[in-house]
Scaffold this motif. Structure first.
Motif, short mmCIF file in Angstrom:
data_model
loop_
_atom_site.label_atom_id
_atom_site.label_comp_id
_atom_site.label_asym_id
_atom_site.label_seq_id
_atom_site.Cartn_x
_atom_site.Cartn_y
_atom_site.Cartn_z
N CYS A 46 0.90 -1.19 -0.06
CA CYS A 46 0.15 -0.12 -0.05
C CYS A 46 0.98 1.22 -0.16
O CYS A 46 1.88 1.23 0.67
CB CYS A 46 -0.85 0.08 1.38
N PHE A 47 0.42 2.30 -0.79
CA PHE A 47 1.39 3.33 -0.65
C PHE A 47 1.65 4.11 0.49
O PHE A 47 2.61 4.73 0.73
CB PHE A 47 0.58 4.26 -1.70
N ASN A 48 0.33 4.15 1.50
CA ASN A 48 0.71 4.76 2.74
C ASN A 48 1.15 3.90 3.84
O ASN A 48 1.58 4.50 4.92
CB ASN A 48 -0.62 5.66 3.40
N ASP A 49 1.53 2.76 3.67
CA ASP A 49 2.00 1.82 4.48
C ASP A 49 2.65 0.70 3.77
O ASP A 49 2.28 -0.31 3.61
CB ASP A 49 1.01 1.32 5.45
N SER A 50 4.07 0.77 3.41
CA SER A 50 4.94 0.07 2.68
C SER A 50 5.06 -1.33 3.31
O SER A 50 5.51 -2.30 2.99
CB SER A 50 6.09 0.51 2.31
N LYS A 51 5.07 -1.34 4.76
CA LYS A 51 5.05 -2.29 5.60
C LYS A 51 4.01 -3.59 5.38
O LYS A 51 4.04 -4.74 5.63
CB LYS A 51 5.01 -1.92 7.01
N SER A 52 2.73 -3.20 5.01
CA SER A 52 1.60 -3.99 4.78
C SER A 52 1.81 -4.43 3.38
O SER A 52 1.56 -3.63 2.35
CB SER A 52 0.39 -3.22 5.11
N GLN A 53 2.08 -5.44 2.96
CA GLN A 53 2.25 -6.05 1.91
C GLN A 53 1.40 -7.23 1.53
O GLN A 53 1.04 -8.05 2.46
CB GLN A 53 3.52 -6.81 1.57
N TYR A 54 0.87 -7.00 0.29
CA TYR A 54 -0.16 -8.20 -0.08
C TYR A 54 0.02 -8.98 -1.20
O TYR A 54 1.22 -8.49 -1.87
CB TYR A 54 -1.68 -7.43 -0.12
N ASP A 55 -0.28 -10.09 -1.54
CA ASP A 55 -0.22 -10.58 -2.79
C ASP A 55 -0.93 -9.74 -3.96
O ASP A 55 -1.62 -9.11 -3.84
CB ASP A 55 -0.84 -12.15 -2.85
N PHE A 56 0.05 -9.64 -5.13
CA PHE A 56 -0.11 -8.76 -6.00
C PHE A 56 -1.50 -8.80 -6.56
O PHE A 56 -2.18 -7.94 -7.26
CB PHE A 56 0.82 -8.79 -7.12
N SER A 57 -2.25 -10.06 -6.43
CA SER A 57 -3.59 -10.29 -6.81
C SER A 57 -4.39 -9.24 -6.18
O SER A 57 -5.84 -9.26 -6.85
CB SER A 57 -3.90 -11.66 -6.76
N VAL A 58 -4.35 -8.68 -5.15
CA VAL A 58 -5.28 -7.73 -4.62
C VAL A 58 -5.44 -6.59 -5.56
O VAL A 58 -6.78 -5.95 -5.20
CB VAL A 58 -5.01 -7.32 -3.15
N VAL A 59 -4.67 -6.16 -6.22
CA VAL A 59 -4.77 -4.93 -7.13
C VAL A 59 -5.92 -5.16 -7.99
O VAL A 59 -5.98 -6.12 -8.97
CB VAL A 59 -3.35 -4.76 -7.92
N ASN A 60 -6.77 -4.49 -7.77
CA ASN A 60 -8.06 -4.34 -8.77
C ASN A 60 -8.92 -5.60 -8.55
O ASN A 60 -9.47 -5.92 -9.63
CB ASN A 60 -7.67 -4.00 -10.28
N ASP A 61 -8.98 -6.08 -7.43
CA ASP A 61 -9.57 -7.28 -7.22
C ASP A 61 -11.10 -7.01 -6.57
O ASP A 61 -11.80 -7.88 -6.30
CB ASP A 61 -9.19 -8.20 -6.12
N ASP A 62 -11.62 -5.59 -6.76
CA ASP A 62 -12.69 -5.22 -6.23
C ASP A 62 -13.06 -5.30 -4.69
O ASP A 62 -14.20 -5.30 -4.10
CB ASP A 62 -14.03 -5.77 -6.93
N TYR A 63 -11.87 -5.20 -3.98
CA TYR A 63 -12.06 -5.27 -2.33
C TYR A 63 -11.09 -4.27 -1.86
O TYR A 63 -9.80 -4.39 -2.37
CB TYR A 63 -11.83 -6.60 -1.96
N CYS A 64 -11.29 -3.46 -1.29
CA CYS A 64 -10.49 -2.35 -0.67
C CYS A 64 -9.43 -2.91 0.57
O CYS A 64 -9.79 -3.01 1.58
CB CYS A 64 -11.05 -1.33 -0.11
N ASP A 65 -8.22 -3.33 0.12
CA ASP A 65 -7.29 -3.87 1.11
C ASP A 65 -6.72 -2.77 1.85
O ASP A 65 -6.14 -2.95 3.07
CB ASP A 65 -6.44 -4.85 0.66
N CYS A 66 -6.26 -1.75 1.03
CA CYS A 66 -5.27 -0.73 1.66
C CYS A 66 -6.06 0.23 2.24
O CYS A 66 -7.14 0.77 1.38
CB CYS A 66 -4.45 -0.07 0.37
N GLU A 67 -5.82 0.81 3.54
CA GLU A 67 -6.33 2.15 3.81
C GLU A 67 -6.65 3.34 2.84
O GLU A 67 -7.40 3.91 2.75
CB GLU A 67 -5.58 2.43 5.04
N ASP A 68 -5.32 3.40 2.21
CA ASP A 68 -5.30 4.57 1.20
C ASP A 68 -6.01 4.40 -0.25
O ASP A 68 -6.16 5.01 -0.98
CB ASP A 68 -4.03 5.21 1.02
#
Length: 188
Positions: A46-68
């Motif tokens: 996530c751009f505002n929290d680089s420590k929180s890392q997810y599998d790249f598949s979360v990008v545009n999966d229609d679920y807001c994982d990142c706070e920002d």
């Protein structure tokens, strides 16, 4: 082939697929596409929290994982995001993410990319919009040139008026000086 070699080949394949996916990130301006390249291990931070890392598949999966909302540039899942229509052949535009897949072909997205879910087909009219915009800009430039021509005419008229006025003032000042001399002569 050893299991290490197979694992290496699979890792390379997944990296290549992820790299290809980063070229297709919907809703991201071409200038910011580099921000959406997978991190090592096919991760996304996530751009505002680089420590929180997810599998790249979360990008545009229609679920807001990142706070920002940075993981959802191309969906309406995160309310605080803007969707970028790259509008190939015209200029990019941004719309509120809430307007993505809302069943309305937004005029800002002349490429129709804001309606990708298939419920409605928005035609790519960017070439026509660019042509119309070009005509409008040409007409605007012509109007501005006409206005500048009129302004130059007024400036010229003002310069002539100013010159004659200054000449009249100088002439009147001379006449005043002459009259003052006559008055002085008569007083003596």
């Amino acid at each position: 082939m050893s299991s290490q070699a197979k694992a290496f080949i699979l890792s390379c394949l997944f990296s290549a697929i992820a790299a290809d996916k980063s070229q297709e990130i919907r809703g991201v301006s071409l200038k910011k596409l580099d921000l959406y390249k997978p991190l090592p291990g096919n991760k996304f931070a996530c751009f505002n929290d680089s420590k929180s890392q997810y599998d790249f598949s979360v990008v545009n999966d229609d679920y807001c994982d990142c706070e920002d909302g940075s993981d959802e540039p191309g969906t309406s899942a995160c309310s605080n995001m803007k969707f970028t229509c790259n509008n190939k052949g015209f200029k990019p535009a941004k719309i509120l993410s809430s307007r993505v897949n809302d069943g309305v072909c937004d005029p800002e997205c002349c490429d129709g990319t804001d309606e990708y879910d298939g419920k409605i087909k928005c035609p790519d009219i960017c070439a026509k919009v660019a042509e119309d915009s070009s005509k409008g800009e040409k007409a605007y430039r012509e109007m501005v040139e006409k206005c500048l021509e009129i302004k130059r005419g007024y400036v010229g008229q003002y310069a002539a008026f100013k010159k004659t006025t200054q000449e009249k003032i100088a002439s009147l000042n001379e006449q005043i000086a002459e009259k003052k001399e006559k008055i002085e002569d008569l007083r003596m």
